[in-house]
Design an enzyme around this catalytic site. Structure first.
Site, PDB file in Angstrom:
ATOM      1  N   THR A 153       0.875  -1.191   0.000  1.00 23.27           N
ATOM      2  CA  THR A 153       0.000   0.000   0.000  1.00 23.27           C
ATOM      3  C   THR A 153       0.909   1.237   0.000  1.00 23.27           C
ATOM      4  OG1 THR A 153      -0.249  -0.101   2.407  1.00 23.27           O
ATOM      5  CG2 THR A 153      -1.998  -1.098   1.070  1.00 23.27           C
ATOM      6  N   LYS A 179       4.121  -6.819   4.070  1.00 23.73           N
ATOM      7  CA  LYS A 179       3.872  -5.432   3.690  1.00 23.73           C
ATOM      8  C   LYS A 179       3.546  -4.664   4.961  1.00 23.73           C
ATOM      9  CE  LYS A 179       0.582  -3.347   3.186  1.00 23.73           C
ATOM     10  NZ  LYS A 179      -0.132  -2.367   4.082  1.00 23.73           N
ATOM     11  N   THR A 190       2.159  -8.650  12.101  1.00 26.03           N
ATOM     12  CA  THR A 190       2.203  -7.350  11.469  1.00 26.03           C
ATOM     13  C   THR A 190       1.113  -7.205  10.448  1.00 26.03           C
ATOM     14  OG1 THR A 190       3.525  -5.729  10.357  1.00 26.03           O
ATOM     15  CG2 THR A 190       3.675  -7.946   9.528  1.00 26.03           C
ATOM     16  N   ASN A 400       0.445  10.853   5.571  1.00 23.95           N
ATOM     17  CA  ASN A 400      -0.807  10.566   6.264  1.00 23.95           C
ATOM     18  C   ASN A 400      -1.840  11.665   6.141  1.00 23.95           C
ATOM     19  OD1 ASN A 400      -0.644   7.878   7.457  1.00 23.95           O
ATOM     20  ND2 ASN A 400       1.279   8.711   8.239  1.00 23.95           N
TER      21      ASN A 400
END
Lengths: 405, 405
Positions: A153, A179, A190, A400
């Site tokens: 991503t 990932k 994770t 973000n």
């Protein structure tokens, strides 16, 4: 750019495991965003999942189906987390398993679904369904790298590693991909990691192996302290190498177990190195605690402090911020006069204040490095813990703030 | 720029309290960086301090001297925190009290020292000592604003407020000033606040009043989750208004008590509004919890999430990040299907997913505001808690990456 990651190493095939990828244009067209792992019969599989109470629909379904000997397929999509999607999201996850089961001639329960991407958007199930034939047609033992790319991503680089060792006279391979870059503070595993080995491992032993390896790897990293809703890690053992472990006392098992942990640690560290906006890779070693839990508490207080993280970004040996974070970690009766702090090999604080022989030049020399170890000795016991993390940069905010635009 | 702070209001003098300021050039010349509060005899004083185990030298000395009826002077410097300075720092704090005591003809124990600024540098005691005569010479009841400016560090604006009320036929004044912008997650009080009233309040009652007010104000804010080493808040009651409270059942005390809390809340909110890099002022209301502690736990998990904070900075109604933060707050047995989330008046999530009637346009309209309330209903009890916080912006990183340069 990721800290100290120089391209994907060669990912060795694992006999009994094939990957296929396809483009479903889930978030946008132009890349493969669906990956399908096919697992040979008579393999075993183990999985660990996020402890976030708001776990995503695919996590609920994967838990319900259960990683087991019967598991035939892992279906992973990027671009949409199918999290915070309520009952329709759960149905979509179930339906995606059904679609794979029809094409792959197995029970829906033999399919485990995984999603990663934006939270709260409906999963575009039809597009995924239409992409499945392509993924199945392309199944190949050489597909690890393509899968590592399809599950990305905000990751800048794909992450994977292989390890080979000879156990009981047989060559055993362990290959894993992962990932993750943001919303990283795994509390179980994770943000998606898939490992496979051609060793054979009994189901319960495989689960124990994975749990311990995850604790020493994925569960010891943080980028931003935000535990994901979609964390999952799966380990598959096909047994096709001709060596099988039924018990932890079996010859060669200890070596195998250590190798799984090493693969998990390499993947977990790769996630930190590719942490959102990361310019530094920071190892926090806490020693001399009363127990592991309090050592981890201190390590995470330091690792999550925005003030410590921005100081690292600035290569500023602002050790006062590290001491302040240690002090607020909530340890009962901490005697600050016994705390010692090292940056790399440089003793920076001792006895509650700056070390007498410390020089700013020595501290700055360490801080200029891209990889830095902080060692915090608490002086109240013999327990220790290690956590890996990143700094906090402009790019973290940029990534973000612009994620959904 | 600070969110919704439009200049310092008029700060009313409090009979029995005088402030003087001076330039000691502690960090750099060109500004007053020392403030001295003189307290009339027969006043009472109460104080609350940081719980950070690495508390600064002046905090240790102030606690040792004790806020009491005998307290005559508060000495505050900005530009240097005298924290992480070990035994020499402690001696410097004691010596600074001694210097004030000599000039002010009182016991050293009647002086409480406070410092704020960079951690780990030796306090330039001589420069402070040389500045004291100027501070003493300038003592004035009109000195509140000058003091509010002298104690600033990364604050963009000075912070203060006055409140007057008539109690038992007498006009009572409460005036307070505060500083703070980063390393803000008070666990006792904030990064320096000073309040005074001309009401008289018995010592024990004053301490109780201040503790409760601090819990509902300074102890309910966070900018970056980092509890300071130097947090302190002092409330002085001179009794010169001619009204005195000996017990909480005294006529007028409830009103006085509420007014102290209001002043503390205004100061605490001003610190958040001037939080480092803040572009938003965010109120987090958590309702329907089993107890206040778990409501605060959820509120702080949301308030500290870098992903939530960057989404606010981007005015992005990324409610999935809020739910993810609620989910990782660690509440035992949280039923996500009972959680409801409002942004302002807009119901954004219900039953574990997006509310059926929610539209992105409605969410974005709320997010574009500079002041936003998030309401999280847990649906498992009747307890509630409120926390105030900021977003996380590029400027936060900039301010903290460049702090020592």
């Amino acid at each position: 750019m990721p800290v100290g990651l120089s391209g994907l190493p060669e990912l060795l095939p694992v006999s009994g495991v094939r990957w296929g990828v396809a483009e479903a244009a889930i978030k946008r067209p132009g890349r493969n965003d669906v990956a399908l792992m096919e697992i040979a019969p008579d393999s075993s599989a183990a999985a660990v999942y996020t402890r976030n109470a708001f776990c995503a629909a695919p996590v609920s379904v994967a838990k319900r189906h259960g990683a087991a000997q019967a598991t035939r397929y892992l279906l992973i999509n990027s671009g949409n987390a199918n999290a915070g999607t309520g009952a329709p999201g759960l149905q979509a996850a179930l339906d995606s398993c059904r679609a794979v089961a029809e094409l792959g001639h197995c029970q829906p329960e033999a399919v485990l679904p995984f999603s990663t991407g934006v939270i709260g958007e409906p999963l575009p199930l039809e597009r995924i369904r239409r992409a499945l034939p392509q993924a199945l047609a392309g199944l190949s033992e050489q597909g690890w790298e393509a899968a590592a790319r399809a599950i990305m991503t905000t990751d800048i680089v794909p992450k994977g590693i292989s390890k080979q060792l000879v156990l009981n006279g047989k060559r055993v391979t362990i290959t894993g991909i992962a990932k993750g870059s943001g919303m990283i503070r795994p509390d179980m595993a994770t943000m998606l990691a898939y490992l496979a080995t051609d060793a054979g491992v009994a189901q319960a032993l495989l689960q124990q192996t994975l749990r311990q390896a995850a604790d020493r790897s994925f569960n010891s990293i943080t980028v931003d302290g935000d535990t994901s809703t979609n964390d999952a890690c799966v380990l598959v053992a096909t047994g096709q190498a001709g060596v099988t472990f039924a018990s932890e006392t079996d010859a060669g098992f200890a070596e195998f177990d250590a190798a799984v942990t090493q693969v998990c640690q390499a993947l977990a560290q790769a996630i930190v190195r590719d942490g959102e906006g990361a310019t530094k890779f920071i190892t926090i070693d806490v020693q001399g605690g009363r127990d592991t839990a309090e050592c981890r508490q201190v390590a995470y207080a330091v690792a999550h402090s925005p003030l410590v993280k921005t100081a690292f970004f600035a290569s500023d040996p602002n050790w006062g911020r590290i001491l302040a974070a240690v002090g607020r970690a909530g340890l009962d009766g901490l005697d600050v006069d016994k705390v010692t702090l090292h940056l790399g090999d440089v003793c920076i604080a001792r006895g509650g204040g700056r070390a007498a022989d410390y020089t700013e030049a020595a501290g700055q020399a360490v801080m200029r490095e891209a990889e830095i170890t902080i060692t915090i000795a608490l002086g109240r016991g013999s327990a220790e813990a290690r956590v890996w993390t990143t700094d906090l940069s402009y790019d973290y905010v940029k990534i973000n703030a612009e994620y959904r635009t």
